[in-house]
Design a protein around this motif. Sequence first.
Motif, mmCIF file in Angstrom:
data_model
loop_
_atom_site.group_PDB
_atom_site.id
_atom_site.type_symbol
_atom_site.label_atom_id
_atom_site.label_comp_id
_atom_site.label_asym_id
_atom_site.label_seq_id
_atom_site.Cartn_x
_atom_site.Cartn_y
_atom_site.Cartn_z
ATOM 1 N N ALA A 153 0.852 -1.194 0.000
ATOM 2 C CA ALA A 153 0.000 0.000 0.000
ATOM 3 C C ALA A 153 0.886 1.242 0.000
ATOM 4 C CB ALA A 153 -0.906 0.010 1.225
ATOM 5 N N ASP A 154 0.672 2.077 -0.997
ATOM 6 C CA ASP A 154 1.447 3.310 -1.126
ATOM 7 C C ASP A 154 0.845 4.387 -0.226
ATOM 8 O OD1 ASP A 154 2.875 5.528 -1.896
ATOM 9 O OD2 ASP A 154 1.963 5.682 -3.894
ATOM 10 N N PHE A 155 1.602 4.814 0.793
ATOM 11 C CA PHE A 155 1.131 5.851 1.702
ATOM 12 C C PHE A 155 1.541 7.249 1.245
ATOM 13 C CE2 PHE A 155 -0.004 3.842 6.021
ATOM 14 C CZ PHE A 155 -0.598 2.758 5.396
ATOM 15 N N GLY A 156 2.081 7.350 0.054
ATOM 16 C CA GLY A 156 2.437 8.649 -0.495
ATOM 17 C C GLY A 156 3.759 9.167 -0.003
ATOM 18 N N GLY A 157 3.920 10.490 -0.112
ATOM 19 C CA GLY A 157 5.189 11.096 0.256
ATOM 20 C C GLY A 157 4.991 12.441 0.917
ATOM 21 N N SER A 158 6.084 13.160 1.037
ATOM 22 C CA SER A 158 6.084 14.415 1.793
ATOM 23 C C SER A 158 5.610 15.600 0.974
ATOM 24 C CB SER A 158 7.490 14.685 2.331
ATOM 25 O OG SER A 158 8.456 14.597 1.293
#
Length: 598
Positions: free
Chosen positions: A374-379
Motif C-alpha cells: 500500500a502506497d502511503f504517499g510522500g512528503s
Amino acid sequence: MAAGHRPVSGKNPSAGPSFTKESGVWNVVSTTAVLRNTVTDADGDKSNLTFEVWTLDADGKPKSQVKLTDENPYGVLVSDFVASGKTAQVAVEYGRLKPGVEYAFRTSAFDGSLYETSWSPWAKFRISPYVTFPAPQSSSTIDPVSQEPRTVIRSEPGTAMAGRDIQANVRQTCSPVGTQGNKLCIKFRSPTSSEKKVEASPRVASDDLVPWCANKDYGYDYMNRTEVCLKDIGAADLIFLSSGKDDPPIGTASFYFEQRIKAYPTKGESGSDFAEFDQQLVVTPHHIDSALQGVNLYWKLGADCGSCDTSQVKWKSYSGGTDDGHFAPGEEGANAAQTANSTTKWTNTGKETIDLSWAVDATVDVGEAMTVSADFGGSGSPESRELAPRCDDVFKGSAPGCVMQGFDPVYTVDTNLYPAAGAYYWLMQQKMPGRPGTGDEPLHYLGPDTTVTNPSGKPWTSKDSRATVCPSTWTAHPADSSLGTPSCDEFAMASTHESGGFPGGPNQVTDGDECAQLFAGNAGSDFGIFADTRTSQDSPSWEKCGRATIPREQNSGAFHKFPAPEWRMLDNDAVYISNPGFEHCLNADTTCAWRKVG
C-alpha cells in the motif's frame, strides 16, 4: 493694483488628513490638522485665506475661538497666496487642538488689497486617531512564539489512499495472483465509529511521538513547525481471496493507521550530535480472521537525502516492549496496537530539504507467500513539499537541527505589553495592499543565508534595511512624554524581504520619506496612532511601507522574541504577524479601539 472685485472663499471647506467625512464631520487623523478651502477672485488676482477655529457648545454651535498662533494678536492662521480657483491651506501646529474634541472652522479671503466682507460656511472636524490604545499592561499571558497545529492538505497522499472523501473513493490494491490462484488485496476506507472510539484510548497519547495528535479530529492531517500528525490515512481491510471469482474471501483483517513525524531543532532535544527527525506509524488491529493465521506488516521508508543515516524500523508494543509487526487472530483493539519507529540523522552541511516516501507491505501466514503493498504517499509534490523536513547547520555557534519547513509560523505581537507597536503594525497591515503578514500574504524572513550583499560585499542584514527607512538624520515627531523615549519604527520589519529598505524587494524605496508617516501620541483619555504631516500634509501613502514614531521600549520589545530559535528561520521563509488586541476590528475605516487579550 487690484481691481474692484473682492475675493471669495469657497463654500466647501475641508479638514484632514484624511479629508473624509462621517455624519457631516471631517475626520482628522493627525494632531496637526490641515485646514483647506478654495478661493476665487473675479479679477484673477492671487489671494490668501484667514482661518479661524472655534470650539462648539452643547448644541453644536460655535462657542469660543481657539488661539492657533502667537504670531498675530488675533490667533488666526493665514495661508500663502494662491491663484484664483485654487486651494489654500494651513496646518495647525501640534498641541493647539485636542484629540476627541469637535471643532468648527471658517475662512475669509484677502487679495492683497481687498478683504472679503463675510466668512465661508462653517465646517466641523474632530481629531480622531486611526487606532487607540492604553498604557502598557503590567503583565500578559500572550506567548509571541506559541504555535497551534494547523490542518494541512497533502499534495501527495499516495495511490492507496482516497484522500479527503475516502468513503466515496475506496481504493484497492492487490498482489499478483499466486500459483494456487489466490491473491491478497488491501482496501482503504474511512474508519467506523467503533474504530474511532478505540483509537481515542489514552494509550495513544501516552507513547505517541506527537502527544497532542491523539486529541485531534479524524479525517484530517495536522502540523506545526516541528511535528506532523497524519490522521487522514484511514482504515484498511486486508482481504485474502480464493481463485473462484464468486467465492467469498478466505479471510479478512482490518487495521487503523496513523502517522507521525517529529523534527528536532537542536541536538539537545533529540539527544544526538546530528540534526535529526523521527517517524512513527501507529497501527491498531480491529479484527483478524483466524483463517489468516496471522498478519505481518512491514513499514517501508524512503528518503531523498544527500547524506542521511536512517535506522531500521523498530516495532513497539502497547506495553512499550519490543515487537515485530506481527498481528495474530484475537489481537484486537488499543491493547494490541503497535508502533513502527525510525530515526533519521542528517550528516550533511549547509541546508537540505529531504523528500520522504512511505509504504506498507502486508503478508498473511496462511497459504503461499504473497505480498500486497500500500502506497502511503510522500512528503509532497515538488512544488509543495509540505511534509518534507529541512535540516541545516547554517546558524553559526548553534548546533545543527531540523524543522518542518512547510509550516509557516505566526509571530504574535504582545499587544498587552506593547500596544503602541501592535496598533501601528495592525494599521499598516490594514492599509497596505495585500495586507502583508496576514491571509495569503506572508512576510519573508531575511535570513543569515541570504545571497544579497551590502556595498561592502557582506550579507545584507536588517541594519542595512533599517538605514534606508530610519536613517540617522530622522527626527522623532513630538509626543507625550508619558509614552517614553521616541524611536523610529518601520513596517514591514527590517528583518523581512518586504521591508522598504530591502534591495530588490517588493516594497523597496530609496528613502523612508516615501513611506506612510505616523506617530503614537496622546488621544485624550488614552493614546493613538496619528498621521505625521511634517513631510506631507496629504493623507499617508500606504503603498510601500510605514515609518512611525513609536516608544523605544515598545519598538524594541514587540519583536524581541522574533524569530524563535526553534523555528530555525532561513532566508525567504514565510512568517505571519498577528496583533490580537486589534484583530476584532474588521478594518481601519473607523477608529479601532484596543482590547486586552487574556
